[in-house]
Design a protein around this motif. Sequence first.
Motif, mmCIF file in Angstrom:
data_model
loop_
_atom_site.group_PDB
_atom_site.id
_atom_site.type_symbol
_atom_site.label_atom_id
_atom_site.label_comp_id
_atom_site.label_asym_id
_atom_site.label_seq_id
_atom_site.Cartn_x
_atom_site.Cartn_y
_atom_site.Cartn_z
ATOM 1 N N LYS A 135 13.890 -13.539 97.043
ATOM 2 C CA LYS A 135 15.150 -14.245 97.234
ATOM 3 C C LYS A 135 15.086 -15.012 98.550
ATOM 4 N N VAL A 136 15.737 -16.173 98.584
ATOM 5 C CA VAL A 136 15.699 -17.009 99.783
ATOM 6 C C VAL A 136 16.405 -16.298 100.938
ATOM 7 N N ASN A 137 15.745 -16.249 102.097
ATOM 8 C CA ASN A 137 16.304 -15.526 103.240
ATOM 9 C C ASN A 137 16.573 -16.421 104.447
ATOM 10 N N ASP A 138 16.595 -17.739 104.218
ATOM 11 C CA ASP A 138 16.829 -18.667 105.319
ATOM 12 C C ASP A 138 17.596 -19.868 104.784
ATOM 13 N N LYS A 139 18.514 -20.406 105.579
ATOM 14 C CA LYS A 139 19.321 -21.538 105.114
ATOM 15 C C LYS A 139 18.609 -22.848 105.420
ATOM 16 N N SER A 140 17.438 -22.966 104.785
ATOM 17 C CA SER A 140 16.634 -24.182 104.800
ATOM 18 C C SER A 140 16.046 -24.323 103.410
ATOM 19 N N ILE A 141 15.676 -25.528 103.006
ATOM 20 C CA ILE A 141 15.200 -25.696 101.630
ATOM 21 C C ILE A 141 13.967 -24.825 101.392
#
Length: 251
Positions: A135-141
Amino acid sequence: MLGIIVTSYSALPNCIHHDLMLSALDKDNFKSIFLTTWEDKDFIQELSKNLKTPIAYLHGENGEVLNPGHHDGVYYMCASVVDEFKDCDYILHFHADNFIRDGIETIKKTYEYAKQNNIKVIGLPRQWLFDDDLKVNDKSIPFHFEFCMMEYNVWKNAFDLNRLNEYKQLALNNGHPSQQFEPCLYHGLVSNNININKDIYYLESIKELKERFGNEPVYYNFFFKNSGIFHYDETSLKHTNYTNTFRPWIM
């Protein structure tokens, strides 16, 4: 119809190669342009006379080439061509320093898959931005913008110059003080109803990339195994430490 944008910050050093590749596409179903912020207007115009693919660049108030800088330049370029592709259902973007093993076959197959499955965004995963549960863990693409495809309306809404400052502020609020392109695009997507964990299809296995590289950033000089995409950078290649994730031609 698929719109194809090939971007470069230089004088499009690989444009002849890509021009030859893209010229083989059916013009009724594919529309291509080169796009640059390179500042030698005369050279751009001279080069364009010898290519089948048109070259566009950012115009300043007096018609001169406008370069807003590295990261803002990307955003401005992507926003500048929205109307050029209003007859397209998808837009593919890739950098001029990308090489695609299977050429236009990869482009056509990716486009067909997107249409058949109503995919909103397709890309190559930046595996270091995923946790162990993928799951994505950073607010970047979480995908490489160097090769990605988006629905036209997703592209149009994400690249809205009227909202760029808003996206920059959101990036700042969420731990990205540089306010670079990637976190701005992240907010451009999320603010326009893209679910980062559900609406992006990846051309490569995130799990496999994590097994190969862990959480180390991987940018240049290796082939993505499945898609056969190779993002080349000569400077990075010359200064490579062959023990790290930037080693070339890793298989």
